[in-house]
Design a protein around this motif. Sequence first.
Motif, PDB file in Angstrom:
ATOM      1  N   PHE A 138       0.862  -1.184   0.000  1.00 55.83           N
ATOM      2  CA  PHE A 138       0.000   0.000   0.000  1.00 55.83           C
ATOM      3  C   PHE A 138       0.892   1.226   0.000  1.00 55.83           C
ATOM      4  CE2 PHE A 138      -2.332  -3.351   2.150  1.00 55.83           C
ATOM      5  CZ  PHE A 138      -3.540  -3.322   1.487  1.00 55.83           C
ATOM      6  N   ARG A 139       0.469   2.297  -0.672  1.00 55.58           N
ATOM      7  CA  ARG A 139       1.181   3.572  -0.640  1.00 55.58           C
ATOM      8  C   ARG A 139       0.306   4.559   0.125  1.00 55.58           C
ATOM      9  NH1 ARG A 139       1.984   4.389  -5.743  1.00 55.58           N
ATOM     10  NH2 ARG A 139       0.311   5.868  -6.037  1.00 55.58           N
ATOM     11  N   VAL A 140       0.837   5.035   1.244  1.00 55.45           N
ATOM     12  CA  VAL A 140       0.081   5.920   2.138  1.00 55.45           C
ATOM     13  C   VAL A 140       0.966   7.098   2.522  1.00 55.45           C
ATOM     14  CG1 VAL A 140      -1.214   6.061   4.303  1.00 55.45           C
ATOM     15  CG2 VAL A 140      -1.096   3.891   3.082  1.00 55.45           C
ATOM     16  N   GLY A 141       0.463   8.296   2.309  1.00 55.60           N
ATOM     17  CA  GLY A 141       1.210   9.486   2.701  1.00 55.60           C
ATOM     18  C   GLY A 141       2.582   9.580   2.056  1.00 55.60           C
ATOM     19  N   GLY A 142       2.717   9.077   0.839  1.00 56.83           N
ATOM     20  CA  GLY A 142       3.987   9.153   0.119  1.00 56.83           C
ATOM     21  C   GLY A 142       4.963   8.030   0.439  1.00 56.83           C
ATOM     22  N   ASN A 143       4.592   7.099   1.306  1.00 56.45           N
ATOM     23  CA  ASN A 143       5.464   5.979   1.675  1.00 56.45           C
ATOM     24  C   ASN A 143       4.826   4.665   1.270  1.00 56.45           C
ATOM     25  OD1 ASN A 143       7.512   7.534   3.125  1.00 56.45           O
ATOM     26  ND2 ASN A 143       5.867   7.926   4.571  1.00 56.45           N
ATOM     27  N   VAL A 144       5.662   3.674   0.959  1.00 55.13           N
ATOM     28  CA  VAL A 144       5.186   2.349   0.581  1.00 55.13           C
ATOM     29  C   VAL A 144       5.341   1.417   1.780  1.00 55.13           C
ATOM     30  CG1 VAL A 144       5.572   0.363  -0.936  1.00 55.13           C
ATOM     31  CG2 VAL A 144       5.716   2.682  -1.850  1.00 55.13           C
ATOM     32  N   PHE A 145       4.268   0.668   2.063  1.00 55.40           N
ATOM     33  CA  PHE A 145       4.245  -0.282   3.173  1.00 55.40           C
ATOM     34  C   PHE A 145       3.891  -1.658   2.628  1.00 55.40           C
ATOM     35  CE2 PHE A 145       3.234   3.865   4.809  1.00 55.40           C
ATOM     36  CZ  PHE A 145       3.995   3.953   5.972  1.00 55.40           C
ATOM     37  N   ASP A 146       4.698  -2.658   2.966  1.00 57.48           N
ATOM     38  CA  ASP A 146       4.436  -4.033   2.535  1.00 57.48           C
ATOM     39  C   ASP A 146       3.581  -4.747   3.566  1.00 57.48           C
ATOM     40  OD1 ASP A 146       5.956  -3.936   0.156  1.00 57.48           O
ATOM     41  OD2 ASP A 146       7.803  -4.222   1.302  1.00 57.48           O
ATOM     42  N   GLY A 147       2.698  -5.609   3.089  1.00 56.12           N
ATOM     43  CA  GLY A 147       1.894  -6.443   3.972  1.00 56.12           C
ATOM     44  C   GLY A 147       0.712  -5.714   4.571  1.00 56.12           C
ATOM     45  N   ALA A 148       0.161  -6.301   5.623  1.00 54.28           N
ATOM     46  CA  ALA A 148      -1.013  -5.747   6.304  1.00 54.28           C
ATOM     47  C   ALA A 148      -0.625  -4.499   7.086  1.00 54.28           C
ATOM     48  CB  ALA A 148      -1.601  -6.795   7.247  1.00 54.28           C
ATOM     49  N   ILE A 149      -1.498  -3.475   7.048  1.00 56.12           N
ATOM     50  CA  ILE A 149      -1.226  -2.216   7.746  1.00 56.12           C
ATOM     51  C   ILE A 149      -2.490  -1.670   8.398  1.00 56.12           C
ATOM     52  CG2 ILE A 149       0.666  -1.557   6.204  1.00 56.12           C
ATOM     53  CD1 ILE A 149      -1.310   0.501   4.920  1.00 56.12           C
ATOM     54  N   THR A 150      -2.272  -0.752   9.331  1.00 57.80           N
ATOM     55  CA  THR A 150      -3.356   0.068   9.863  1.00 57.80           C
ATOM     56  C   THR A 150      -3.054   1.518   9.514  1.00 57.80           C
ATOM     57  OG1 THR A 150      -2.272   0.339  12.015  1.00 57.80           O
ATOM     58  CG2 THR A 150      -3.864  -1.467  11.797  1.00 57.80           C
ATOM     59  N   VAL A 151      -4.095   2.269   9.244  1.00 54.73           N
ATOM     60  CA  VAL A 151      -3.990   3.703   8.993  1.00 54.73           C
ATOM     61  C   VAL A 151      -4.955   4.351   9.988  1.00 54.73           C
ATOM     62  CG1 VAL A 151      -4.135   5.550   7.281  1.00 54.73           C
ATOM     63  CG2 VAL A 151      -3.598   3.213   6.539  1.00 54.73           C
ATOM     64  N   LEU A 152      -4.379   4.942  11.013  1.00 56.06           N
ATOM     65  CA  LEU A 152      -5.154   5.485  12.130  1.00 56.06           C
ATOM     66  C   LEU A 152      -4.732   6.920  12.393  1.00 56.06           C
ATOM     67  CD1 LEU A 152      -4.771   2.294  14.328  1.00 56.06           C
ATOM     68  CD2 LEU A 152      -6.867   3.058  13.188  1.00 56.06           C
ATOM     69  N   PRO A 153      -5.489   7.644  13.201  1.00 52.50           N
ATOM     70  CA  PRO A 153      -5.090   9.021  13.527  1.00 52.50           C
ATOM     71  C   PRO A 153      -3.683   9.106  14.128  1.00 52.50           C
ATOM     72  CG  PRO A 153      -7.346   8.662  14.201  1.00 52.50           C
ATOM     73  CD  PRO A 153      -6.806   7.322  13.764  1.00 52.50           C
ATOM     74  N   THR A 154      -3.218   8.026  14.740  1.00 54.28           N
ATOM     75  CA  THR A 154      -1.875   8.004  15.337  1.00 54.28           C
ATOM     76  C   THR A 154      -0.787   7.677  14.330  1.00 54.28           C
ATOM     77  OG1 THR A 154      -2.293   5.712  15.993  1.00 54.28           O
ATOM     78  CG2 THR A 154      -2.700   7.431  17.640  1.00 54.28           C
ATOM     79  N   GLY A 155      -1.162   7.323  13.085  1.00 55.02           N
ATOM     80  CA  GLY A 155      -0.172   7.049  12.050  1.00 55.02           C
ATOM     81  C   GLY A 155      -0.413   5.730  11.340  1.00 55.02           C
ATOM     82  N   VAL A 156       0.517   5.404  10.468  1.00 58.32           N
ATOM     83  CA  VAL A 156       0.472   4.177   9.676  1.00 58.32           C
ATOM     84  C   VAL A 156       1.447   3.189  10.296  1.00 58.32           C
ATOM     85  CG1 VAL A 156       0.777   3.176   7.378  1.00 58.32           C
ATOM     86  CG2 VAL A 156       0.024   5.550   7.613  1.00 58.32           C
ATOM     87  N   ALA A 157       1.016   1.935  10.420  1.00 59.87           N
ATOM     88  CA  ALA A 157       1.890   0.930  11.030  1.00 59.87           C
ATOM     89  C   ALA A 157       1.603  -0.442  10.435  1.00 59.87           C
ATOM     90  CB  ALA A 157       1.678   0.896  12.540  1.00 59.87           C
ATOM     91  N   SER A 158       2.596  -1.322  10.527  1.00 58.89           N
ATOM     92  CA  SER A 158       2.378  -2.719  10.161  1.00 58.89           C
ATOM     93  C   SER A 158       1.346  -3.300  11.110  1.00 58.89           C
ATOM     94  CB  SER A 158       3.682  -3.506  10.275  1.00 58.89           C
ATOM     95  OG  SER A 158       4.593  -3.069   9.306  1.00 58.89           O
ATOM     96  N   TRP A 159       0.619  -4.291  10.627  1.00 57.23           N
ATOM     97  CA  TRP A 159      -0.458  -4.880  11.414  1.00 57.23           C
ATOM     98  C   TRP A 159      -0.329  -6.391  11.391  1.00 57.23           C
ATOM     99  CZ3 TRP A 159      -5.878  -5.952   9.257  1.00 57.23           C
ATOM    100  CH2 TRP A 159      -6.756  -6.317  10.275  1.00 57.23           C
ATOM    101  N   GLY A 160      -0.575  -7.023  12.512  1.00 60.14           N
ATOM    102  CA  GLY A 160      -0.471  -8.473  12.634  1.00 60.14           C
ATOM    103  C   GLY A 160      -1.666  -9.241  12.114  1.00 60.14           C
ATOM    104  N   GLY A 161      -2.639  -8.561  11.547  1.00 57.22           N
ATOM    105  CA  GLY A 161      -3.805  -9.234  10.995  1.00 57.22           C
ATOM    106  C   GLY A 161      -4.967  -9.278  11.962  1.00 57.22           C
ATOM    107  N   LEU A 162      -5.947 -10.078  11.634  1.00 54.53           N
ATOM    108  CA  LEU A 162      -7.221 -10.081  12.345  1.00 54.53           C
ATOM    109  C   LEU A 162      -7.132 -10.548  13.795  1.00 54.53           C
ATOM    110  CD1 LEU A 162      -9.320 -11.418   9.359  1.00 54.53           C
ATOM    111  CD2 LEU A 162      -9.378  -9.094  10.307  1.00 54.53           C
ATOM    112  N   GLN A 163      -6.036 -11.153  14.197  1.00 56.20           N
ATOM    113  CA  GLN A 163      -5.857 -11.538  15.601  1.00 56.20           C
ATOM    114  C   GLN A 163      -5.224 -10.419  16.416  1.00 56.20           C
ATOM    115  OE1 GLN A 163      -4.904 -13.666  12.969  1.00 56.20           O
ATOM    116  NE2 GLN A 163      -6.889 -14.648  13.213  1.00 56.20           N
ATOM    117  N   ASP A 164      -4.752  -9.370  15.767  1.00 57.28           N
ATOM    118  CA  ASP A 164      -4.032  -8.272  16.423  1.00 57.28           C
ATOM    119  C   ASP A 164      -4.966  -7.091  16.665  1.00 57.28           C
ATOM    120  OD1 ASP A 164      -2.196  -6.433  17.350  1.00 57.28           O
ATOM    121  OD2 ASP A 164      -1.132  -6.238  15.443  1.00 57.28           O
TER     122      ASP A 164
END
Length: 120
Positions: A22-48
């Motif tokens: 995914f490309r978010v805010g000018g940066n590329v992130f591989d795999g599952a991510i969250t996009v929240l008011p606190t920022g963009v981060a890798s995500w461990g999936g539906l168990q996280d």
Amino acid sequence: MRLNEVTYTDAVPVEGYGPGFFRVGGNVFDGAITVLPTGVASWGGLQDLSPFEDQEIDVLFVGMGAEIAHAPQDFRQALEARGIGVEVMSSPAACRTYNVLLSEGRRVGLALLPVIAQAE
């Protein structure tokens, strides 16, 4: 028709996606991510569920990859118990919906599983 430029405040829009990224805010992130008011981060999936603690959002859009699928009941129940509405859809649809509501100043978040390239 009058077109206005969309201005995002502190939150960042999803600008694109492809096989596994995914490309978010000018940066590329591989795999599952969250996009929240606190920022963009890798995500461990539906168990996280940890990224959604103490978030001030009304709705979390959950992108399930290329196709829509049901989120696990315990995932949905845990978020709804925190006062967060859950809307499940394909990742492309979740990105588009998130961007529109973000541009309207809504309190939204996004959890995305990547779209995987299909073998031909």
